[in-house]
Design a protein around this motif. Structure first.
Motif, mmCIF file in Angstrom:
data_model
loop_
_atom_site.group_PDB
_atom_site.id
_atom_site.type_symbol
_atom_site.label_atom_id
_atom_site.label_comp_id
_atom_site.label_asym_id
_atom_site.label_seq_id
_atom_site.Cartn_x
_atom_site.Cartn_y
_atom_site.Cartn_z
ATOM 1 N N SER A 10 7.778 10.677 -5.172
ATOM 2 C CA SER A 10 9.015 10.825 -5.934
ATOM 3 C C SER A 10 8.755 11.472 -7.290
ATOM 4 O O SER A 10 9.467 12.392 -7.706
ATOM 5 C CB SER A 10 9.676 9.455 -6.108
ATOM 6 N N LEU A 11 7.728 11.012 -7.984
ATOM 7 C CA LEU A 11 7.381 11.584 -9.289
ATOM 8 C C LEU A 11 6.927 13.032 -9.155
ATOM 9 O O LEU A 11 7.253 13.879 -9.990
ATOM 10 C CB LEU A 11 6.291 10.749 -9.965
ATOM 11 N N LEU A 12 6.191 13.310 -8.100
ATOM 12 C CA LEU A 12 5.722 14.670 -7.860
ATOM 13 C C LEU A 12 6.909 15.603 -7.656
ATOM 14 O O LEU A 12 6.961 16.691 -8.216
ATOM 15 C CB LEU A 12 4.799 14.698 -6.637
ATOM 16 N N MET A 13 7.885 15.157 -6.887
ATOM 17 C CA MET A 13 9.051 15.995 -6.638
ATOM 18 C C MET A 13 9.876 16.176 -7.912
ATOM 19 O O MET A 13 10.483 17.219 -8.113
ATOM 20 C CB MET A 13 9.913 15.397 -5.528
ATOM 21 N N ALA A 14 9.862 15.184 -8.788
ATOM 22 C CA ALA A 14 10.616 15.282 -10.039
ATOM 23 C C ALA A 14 10.007 16.315 -10.985
ATOM 24 O O ALA A 14 10.703 16.897 -11.813
ATOM 25 C CB ALA A 14 10.686 13.923 -10.725
ATOM 26 N N ARG A 15 8.708 16.557 -10.851
ATOM 27 C CA ARG A 15 8.070 17.536 -11.734
ATOM 28 C C ARG A 15 7.739 18.845 -11.011
ATOM 29 O O ARG A 15 6.978 19.673 -11.513
ATOM 30 C CB ARG A 15 6.825 16.942 -12.381
ATOM 31 N N GLU A 27 0.826 -1.214 0.000
ATOM 32 C CA GLU A 27 0.000 0.000 0.000
ATOM 33 C C GLU A 27 0.858 1.262 0.000
ATOM 34 O O GLU A 27 0.482 2.281 -0.590
ATOM 35 C CB GLU A 27 -0.922 0.023 1.219
ATOM 36 N N THR A 28 2.005 1.206 0.656
ATOM 37 C CA THR A 28 2.851 2.385 0.826
ATOM 38 C C THR A 28 3.762 2.640 -0.370
ATOM 39 O O THR A 28 4.008 3.796 -0.721
ATOM 40 C CB THR A 28 3.692 2.247 2.113
ATOM 41 N N ALA A 29 4.236 1.608 -1.006
ATOM 42 C CA ALA A 29 5.182 1.766 -2.117
ATOM 43 C C ALA A 29 4.636 2.677 -3.229
ATOM 44 O O ALA A 29 5.361 3.564 -3.699
ATOM 45 C CB ALA A 29 5.587 0.403 -2.667
ATOM 46 N N PRO A 30 3.383 2.514 -3.652
ATOM 47 C CA PRO A 30 2.881 3.417 -4.706
ATOM 48 C C PRO A 30 2.830 4.884 -4.255
ATOM 49 O O PRO A 30 3.038 5.788 -5.066
ATOM 50 C CB PRO A 30 1.469 2.895 -4.997
ATOM 51 N N VAL A 31 2.559 5.114 -2.975
ATOM 52 C CA VAL A 31 2.517 6.487 -2.467
ATOM 53 C C VAL A 31 3.914 7.092 -2.526
ATOM 54 O O VAL A 31 4.093 8.242 -2.944
ATOM 55 C CB VAL A 31 1.956 6.534 -1.026
ATOM 56 N N LEU A 32 4.922 6.321 -2.118
ATOM 57 C CA LEU A 32 6.296 6.814 -2.187
ATOM 58 C C LEU A 32 6.712 7.077 -3.629
ATOM 59 O O LEU A 32 7.402 8.053 -3.920
ATOM 60 C CB LEU A 32 7.254 5.829 -1.514
ATOM 61 N N GLU A 33 6.259 6.221 -4.529
ATOM 62 C CA GLU A 33 6.561 6.427 -5.947
ATOM 63 C C GLU A 33 5.889 7.703 -6.453
ATOM 64 O O GLU A 33 6.503 8.504 -7.161
ATOM 65 C CB GLU A 33 6.097 5.228 -6.767
ATOM 66 N N GLU A 34 4.640 7.917 -6.075
ATOM 67 C CA GLU A 34 3.934 9.145 -6.467
ATOM 68 C C GLU A 34 4.636 10.380 -5.926
ATOM 69 O O GLU A 34 4.774 11.387 -6.628
ATOM 70 C CB GLU A 34 2.496 9.138 -5.938
#
Length: 138
Positions: A26-31, A17-24
């Motif tokens: 990370s992607l948010l910070m990249a953009r 459940e947590t891994a996708p949130v961390l991925e999101e």
């Protein structure tokens, strides 16, 4: 994570459940929007207080951060990983506060708001780095 983590169904569910949130996150910070002097020149009278596209990007990012925080809030971690989970929430919160400080800077032009941006982003980075340590402990 300790060696027993692989055998713990609750922990595996939590991680899934947590891994996708961390991925999101990370992607948010990249953009995340960036700002150069070409975007903002206070010496030009016709320059808006905040470039319109930057304001829209900041509002979008703040909305995405609120959504991520809601997702993290809805996940119940195994008690052993409460501290790890809290680090994620605090990092999201610090990132949100950095966005607020950027907006405040453009509204009031206080140099201390720029310092707050730096402090919040540094804290957010430190918090995420702490999640990489064993059990999220300091």
């Amino acid at each position: 994570m300790d060696d027993q983590a692989l055998n713990d169904n609750n922990l595996r569910l939590y991680l899934s459940e947590t891994a996708p949130v961390l991925e999101e996150l990370s992607l948010l910070m990249a953009r995340a929007p960036s700002l150069t002097m070409a975007d903002y020149d206070p010496s030009e009278v016709s320059t808006p207080t905040m470039p319109q596209d930057l304001g829209l990007k900041l509002e979008s990012m703040k909305r995405d951060l609120r959504i991520l925080d809601s997702k993290v809030f809805s996940i119940i971690p195994p008690s052993k990983y409460d501290q790890f989970h809290e680090l994620i929430r605090q990092s999201i919160s610090q990132t949100y506060l950095a966005c607020e400080a950027i907006s405040n800077y453009f509204q009031e032009a206080k140099p201390e708001d720029l310092q707050k941006v730096k402090e919040h982003l540094t804290k957010a980075k430190e918090l995420i780095q702490q999640t990489r340590k064993r059990n999220g402990a300091s």
